[in-house]
Design a protein around this motif. Structure first.
Motif, short mmCIF file in Angstrom:
data_model
loop_
_atom_site.label_atom_id
_atom_site.label_comp_id
_atom_site.label_asym_id
_atom_site.label_seq_id
_atom_site.Cartn_x
_atom_site.Cartn_y
_atom_site.Cartn_z
N THR A 137 0.86 -1.19 0.00
CA THR A 137 0.00 0.00 0.00
C THR A 137 0.89 1.24 0.00
N GLY A 138 0.25 2.39 -0.23
CA GLY A 138 1.00 3.64 -0.23
C GLY A 138 1.00 4.34 1.11
N HIS A 139 1.09 3.58 2.19
CA HIS A 139 1.11 4.19 3.53
C HIS A 139 2.51 4.71 3.88
N TYR A 140 2.53 5.83 4.62
CA TYR A 140 3.80 6.36 5.12
C TYR A 140 4.14 5.68 6.45
N CYS A 141 4.65 4.47 6.36
CA CYS A 141 5.12 3.76 7.54
C CYS A 141 6.13 2.73 7.06
N ARG A 142 6.82 2.08 7.99
CA ARG A 142 7.85 1.11 7.61
C ARG A 142 7.65 -0.20 8.36
N LYS A 143 8.24 -1.23 7.81
CA LYS A 143 8.14 -2.54 8.45
C LYS A 143 9.54 -2.99 8.82
N GLY A 186 14.52 -17.52 17.84
CA GLY A 186 14.53 -18.21 16.56
C GLY A 186 13.34 -17.92 15.66
N ASN A 187 12.43 -17.02 16.10
CA ASN A 187 11.27 -16.68 15.25
C ASN A 187 11.39 -15.26 14.72
N ASP A 188 10.80 -15.04 13.54
CA ASP A 188 10.73 -13.68 13.00
C ASP A 188 9.59 -12.93 13.68
N ILE A 189 9.90 -11.73 14.15
CA ILE A 189 8.85 -10.87 14.70
C ILE A 189 8.83 -9.59 13.87
N TYR A 190 7.63 -9.24 13.39
CA TYR A 190 7.51 -8.08 12.51
C TYR A 190 7.17 -6.83 13.31
N GLN A 191 7.79 -5.72 12.90
CA GLN A 191 7.59 -4.45 13.59
C GLN A 191 6.88 -3.47 12.66
N LEU A 192 5.98 -2.69 13.24
CA LEU A 192 5.36 -1.59 12.51
C LEU A 192 6.04 -0.31 12.98
N LEU A 193 6.77 0.33 12.07
CA LEU A 193 7.57 1.52 12.43
C LEU A 193 6.98 2.77 11.78
#
Length: 395
Positions: A123-129, A136-143
Motif C-alpha cells: 500500500t501507499g502508507h507512510y510507515c515502515r516494516k 529463533g522466530n521472525d517478529i515483525y515491527q510496525l515503524l
C-alpha cells in the motif's frame, strides 16, 4: 520474482509505491478497490470512485503493470458502514480509516491478493516494516514513516503479525515532497492530485451528510456547563489502590441539564463528537464553545467555553480486555504489570508520555499531562521509540 499486489487508489502515494516495487524487481499487479456505489450519499454529482479508478488505470498503463478492479462494496458496507452507524447511535465516535485497514485492505483485499498468488500486498502508507529475531522466530515491527509530518502508522495500529508478515510499505522511507517529485519526473497523472479527504475509499463524502442518510434528525438542546461548576472542584478522594485511582482519573462525568444553561438547539446528539467546535451555531460567548460530552439517550449536547475547559481534560483512559490489541504479542502485559510508552489518542497528535497499567478487566493508559477530548470509540495507540506496539478502542 516475488509477486506483489498493490492497492492502487488513484492517488500519488500508491502510484509511486507501485513504481518503486517495479524498480526493486518485483512482479507488480495493481488492484483498485471499489468500496462504495451508493450514489445517494456522495455530496456532488462527480463520481469520485470512477475518476480514481481511471487514474489508477492510467498509472498502471504508464508503469506497464496489469490492472483490475475488485468490488468490495458489500463487505465494506457490512464491516465498516454498518459498524460506524451502530457506534454513532451508541454515542461513540468510530475511526473508519483504522477499521478499513484492519477489515478491508489487510483482510478481504489481502485474501483476494493471496488467492491470486501474491507473495505480498503493498500500500501507499507512510510507515515502515521491520523484522527482528526472537527465540529463533521472525517478529515483525510496525515503524513510523520517515516523514514525521505524514507518518500513518496510527492508521495501521490494528494489524496483526500475520498481516504484517505479508505487507510491504514502499514509500515509508520517503517524504511526501520526494514522492511528488518522483511522480512528476515519471509524468504520472496523479503527480499533483490533492490528497483525498473524506471517508476511507468512499470518496468525496462529508461525514455529517453521510450520517444524516441513516440517522434521523431529532431536535434537542445544547447546554453550556460553566468552568466553575462544582462537579469539577470535588476534592480528590483517598485511594486504597492504584486501580481505584486510575478508575477515578478515567471516570466519565454524569452531566445533567440543570448543571448548566440551555444555549441553543441541535438536530441530533449522535452527529456530534467530543472536542468538536464546528456546527454548534451558538454565538455570543466569550470563548468558543466545544462539545464536552453528548448523551444520545436524552439527546443532549453538553458544551463548555475554551480549549482549557475542565470538561475536556482527562489524564487517563480505559480499554476493555476484548478491545486490547498487541501488534507485538511478545510484549503484551500481564495483570499488575506496567510499561512506560509514548501514546496518542488520535492521528497526528504529537506522542505523549504515558504509562500502561494492566488490570483484570482491561488496560489503563495514564498520561503524564492532561489530554483534551479523549473520545469513546476512537483508538489509542502506544509506541516504544518509533515502533507502534499496540492499540485499543477507548471505552
Amino acid at each position: 520474482m516475488k509477486r506483489v499486489i498493490i492497492g492502487l487508489s488513484g492517488g500519488v502515494d500508491s502510484s509511486v509505491a507501485a513504481y518503486l516495487l517495479k524498480q526493486q524487481g518485483y512482479e507488480v499487479i495493481g488492484l483498485f478497490m471499489k468500496n462504495w456505489h451508493d450514489d445517494s450519499v456522495t455530496i456532488s454529482n462527480e463520481c469520485p470512485w470512477l475518476e480514481d479508478s481511471n487514474d489508477a488505470m492510467l498509472v498502471a498503463e504508464k508503469l506497464g503493470i496489469p490492472f483490475q478492479t475488485v468490488d468490495l462494496s458489500e463487505q465494506y458496507k457490512e464491516r465498516i458502514v454498518d459498524y460506524m452507524f451502530h457506534e454513532y447511535e451508541k454515542g461513540r465516535t468510530p475511526n473508519p480509516d483504522v477499521l478499513c485497514n484492519r477489515e478491508i485492505k489487510f483482510d478481504v483485499f489481502m485474501n483476494i491478493a493471496l488467492e491470486l498468488g501474491a507473495d505480498y500486498v503493498a500500500t501507499g502508507h507512510y510507515c515502515r516494516k521491520g523484522v527482528i529475531q526472537k527465540d529463533g522466530n521472525d517478529i515483525y515491527q510496525l515503524l513510523a514513516g520517515k516523514d514525521g509530518n505524514k507518518d500513518q502508522s496510527y492508521f495501521l495500529c490494528q494489524l496483526s503479525q500475520q498481516q504484517l508478515s505479508k505487507s510491504l510499505f514502499p514509500i515509508g522511507e520517503l517524504t511526501k515532497p520526494e514522492v511528488r517529485k518522483i511522480a512528476m519526473e515519471l509524468d504520472l497523472v496523479t503527480a499533483e492530485k490533492k490528497d483525498s479527504q473524506g471517508l476511507c475509499f468512499i470518496g468525496k463524502v462529508k461525514l455529517p451528510d453521510f450520517l444524516q442518510q441513516q440517522l434521523k434528525p431529532k431536535e434537542g438542546v445544547i447546554v453550556e456547563i460553566p468552568k466553575e461548576q462544582s462537579i469539577y472542584n470535588s476534592v480528590e478522594p483517598k485511594f486504597n489502590s492504584e486501580e481505584e485511582k486510575l478508575k477515578y482519573l478515567s471516570r466519565k462525568i454524569d452531566y445533567k441539564v440543570d448543571l448548566g444553561k440551555v444555549v441553543g438547539k441541535h438536530q441530533g446528539a449522535h452527529y456530534f463528537t467530543k472536542g468538536q467546535r464546528k456546527g454548534l451555531a451558538v454565538g455570543g460567548t466569550l470563548e468558543p464553545l466545544f462539545v464536552i460530552d453528548t448523551n444520545v439517550d436524552d439527546n443532549v449536547i453538553y458544551t463548555g467555553q475554551g480549549k482549557e475547559h475542565p470538561g475536556l481534560l482527562k489524564k487517563a483512559l480505559f480499554i476493555a480486555n476484548e478491545e486490547i490489541h498487541w501488534i507485538r504479542e511478545d510484549l503484551a502485559l500481564k495483570v499488575d504489570e506496567t510499561m512506560q510508552v509514548m501514546a496518542r489518542i488520535r492521528y497526528r497528535q504529537p506522542l505523549q508520555n504515558a504509562t500502561l497499567h494492566k488490570v483484570d478487566s482491561g488496560l489503563y493508559v495514564e498520561f503524564e499531562d492532561f489530554q483534551s477530548a479523549i473520545t469513546e470509540g476512537q483508538f489509542a495507540a502506544w509506541y516504544i521509540g518509533d515502533e507502534l506496539i499496540g492499540s485499543g478502542v477507548i471505552s
